[in-house]
Design an enzyme around this catalytic site. Structure first.
Site, PDB file in Angstrom:
ATOM      1  CB  CYS A  24      -0.889   0.052   1.246  1.00  0.00           C
ATOM      2  SG  CYS A  24      -1.928  -1.379   1.462  1.00  0.00           S
ATOM      3  N   GLY A  53       0.226   0.708  -5.094  1.00  0.00           N
ATOM      4  CA  GLY A  53      -1.008  -0.065  -5.034  1.00  0.00           C
ATOM      5  C   GLY A  53      -1.988   0.413  -6.075  1.00  0.00           C
ATOM      6  CG  ASN A 128       3.097   0.187   3.088  1.00  0.00           C
ATOM      7  OD1 ASN A 128       2.884  -0.875   2.528  1.00  0.00           O
ATOM      8  ND2 ASN A 128       4.208   0.869   2.896  1.00  0.00           N
ATOM      9  N   GLY A 129       1.841  -2.575   4.936  1.00  0.00           N
ATOM     10  CA  GLY A 129       2.605  -3.639   5.562  1.00  0.00           C
ATOM     11  C   GLY A 129       1.774  -4.885   5.740  1.00  0.00           C
ATOM     12  CE1 TYR A 270       8.993  -3.359 -10.272  1.00  0.00           C
ATOM     13  CE2 TYR A 270       7.813  -3.921  -8.264  1.00  0.00           C
ATOM     14  CZ  TYR A 270       7.818  -3.684  -9.627  1.00  0.00           C
ATOM     15  OH  TYR A 270       6.658  -3.784 -10.343  1.00  0.00           O
TER      16      TYR A 270
END
Length: 492
Positions: A24, A53, A128-129, A270
């Site tokens: 996210c 995302g 996020n995670g 990335y």
């Protein structure tokens, strides 16, 4: 045309499924001075974080008493238009989110920001995670009377915070400190608590989170590119294990847990945008350095270096610079194709990759080509890419990868949780080369990849490359074979 694939497979996996997906992107603003503009600014911030995302997007706006939100499946530009942004009531707190599902299904119920509360205690949360103790935490909260409609671990984070607030911890920072003791895994989170914006990060700092300053207040964002797009001034990162409360009094910091930095190294390889900055250095520089070190470790006799766009561009530039082999754009990317799903028929297999990439025969034909990519996870796209280059007339195809072989699953928010899906976990480099049909194949070493980040090796999570999982929760939940060794690592 030597070294064509001898046994091309007939299965088809869309090119978008080959790359690892991040969980996210999180974005939030606290500013009374910008009240009335927060929805639009949050929209721009999410646009900058869209790469993190693409399944759903959402924005919540609060005036300290009432919170209004719009969230839906799709890209930021698909979910929001001027009318929807205008419909969000003015307030001085905003919270935004873009999502790719790794825990929980890809459904509207799991789109964020999520809301949770009971009685007078309510919060909005963006995460996020990935937690690694979700089952246990859900059972604990269910025993406390919480009910859940979402299957995302984000809702358990919100409920844990609500639980602490209900126990009389009126200061949100203190409540979150206590809630964090119940969580294991990766979480960079922003929350709206009544009239405050709260940001916090797990003790390992697996996922990035930064703070910026705007007129009359502050911004939190998963990456600095989210600050740049709205003209916010970078202040600092949210430290691992830290809780930061933003309100009319400014910033208040709480150190909730003893930190041990383990930022995901894939952020450098990335995930993060090339123009984002970690420790004041652009990600682009690290990726170019990875290409330079890759050229030193794995030289090739070739005529041209081409990248797999967009994520391989910086590493290809570095490879060309270090090797002296000319750089050229040999693959053209269609930037207007989203996630696509093509039926696995013989007539459609090759079309799948051409929807995203098309070769330039004028660059490739008759040439010995070095093609640089950032990673190989499942191998399907790499095989089809090599076929495409040979069809365009390449004499030789030397594939160079600016990250090591992915040999282990990730449990911290990347969709690589099954070793069966990882080609690097099942085959040697030579066996992979044979399967994808390249003239030669080489990966960067773990040490060279880490060196390119200019971070101490101990400060980066490299578990998917070397098996060193930082958290105890991973060994308990997933029963890793070397659980005793991993538990020892967690104590270091």
């Amino acid at each position: 045309m030597a070294n064509r694939p001898a046994d091309p497979r007939t299965d088809y996996t869309d090119i978008s499924s080959e790359k690892p997906k991040e969980a996210c992107g999180v974005f939030g603003i606290y500013s009374r001075e910008l009240s009335g503009e927060l929805a639009q600014r949050t929209y721009f911030g999410l646009y900058a974080l869209q790469h993190r995302g693409q399944e759903s997007a959402g924005i919540a706006i609060s005036d300290g008493e009432r919170t209004t939100a719009i969230r839906d499946m799709g890209l930021v530009s698909q979910v929001f238009d001027p009318a929807k942004l205008a419909a969000l009531e003015s307030g001085h707190i905003a919270l935004g989110h873009v999502r790719y599902s790794t825990t929980g299904s890809a459904s509207w119920e799991n789109a964020q920001p999520e809301f949770h509360g009971r009685g007078d205690v309510n919060v909005a949360v963006a995460h996020n995670g990935n937690l690694v103790n979700t089952d246990g935490l859900r059972d604990e909260l269910t025993s406390e009377g919480f009910e859940f409609n979402s299957t995302s671990d984000t809702t358990f984070i919100a409920a844990a915070a609500v639980s602490e607030l209900e126990k009389g911890h009126e200061e949100p920072g203190e409540a979150v400190k206590l809630a964090m003791r119940r969580m294991e895994g990766a979480y960079s989170v922003a929350m709206i608590f009544r009239d405050k914006l709260v940001a916090f990060r797990d003790p390992y700092g697996f996922r990035p989170l930064v703070i910026g300053k705007v007129e009359g207040g502050y911004v939190v964002s998963s990456e600095t590119c989210g600050l740049d797009i709205i003209g916010a001034e970078f202040v600092r990162v949210v430290k691992p294990g830290e809780v930061v409360v933003m309100d009319d009094s400014g910033l208040t910091s709480y150190q909730a847990e003893s930190p041990r930095s383990a930022l995901c190294v894939f952020e450098y390889v990335y995930f993060a945008r090339p123009d984002s900055r970690f420790d004041g250095r652009e990600i682009a520089g690290s990726r170019q350095r990875m290409g330079e070190l890759l050229a030193e470790e794995a030289p090739a006799e070739a005529d041209v270096v081409i990248p797999v766009p967009d994520s391989g561009i910086m590493a290809a530039v570095g490879y060309s610079r270090a090797s002296g082999i000319p750089y050229a754009e040999g693959l053209i990317k269609n930037r207007y194709v989203g996630r696509t799903f093509i039926q696995p028929t013989d007539g459609m297999r090759q079309l799948g990759i051409r929807l995203k990439l098309n070769p330039l025969p004028s660059v490739i034909k008759g040439q010995r080509v070095v093609v640089v990519d950032d990673s190989i996870v499942r191998g399907n796209t790499s095989r089809k890419l090599v076929e495409l280059l040979y069809e365009a007339g390449a004499e030789e195809v030397h594939l160079r990868v600016s990250s090591p072989p992915v040999t282990g699953p990730c449990y911290y928010g990347i969709d690589m949780d099954s070793p069966d899906q990882l080609i690097g976990a099942k085959y040697s480099v030579e066996e992979i080369r044979e399967q994808i049909g390249a003239t030669s194949l080489a990966y960067i070493s773990v040490d060279a990849m880490v060196a390119a980040t200019m971070q101490p090796k101990a400060n980066l999570c490299r578990a998917c490359f070397d098996g060193e999982y930082p958290t105890r929760g991973t060994t308990r939940k997933f029963g890793l074979e070397n659980a005793e060794y991993c538990a020892t690592l967690a104590d270091k």
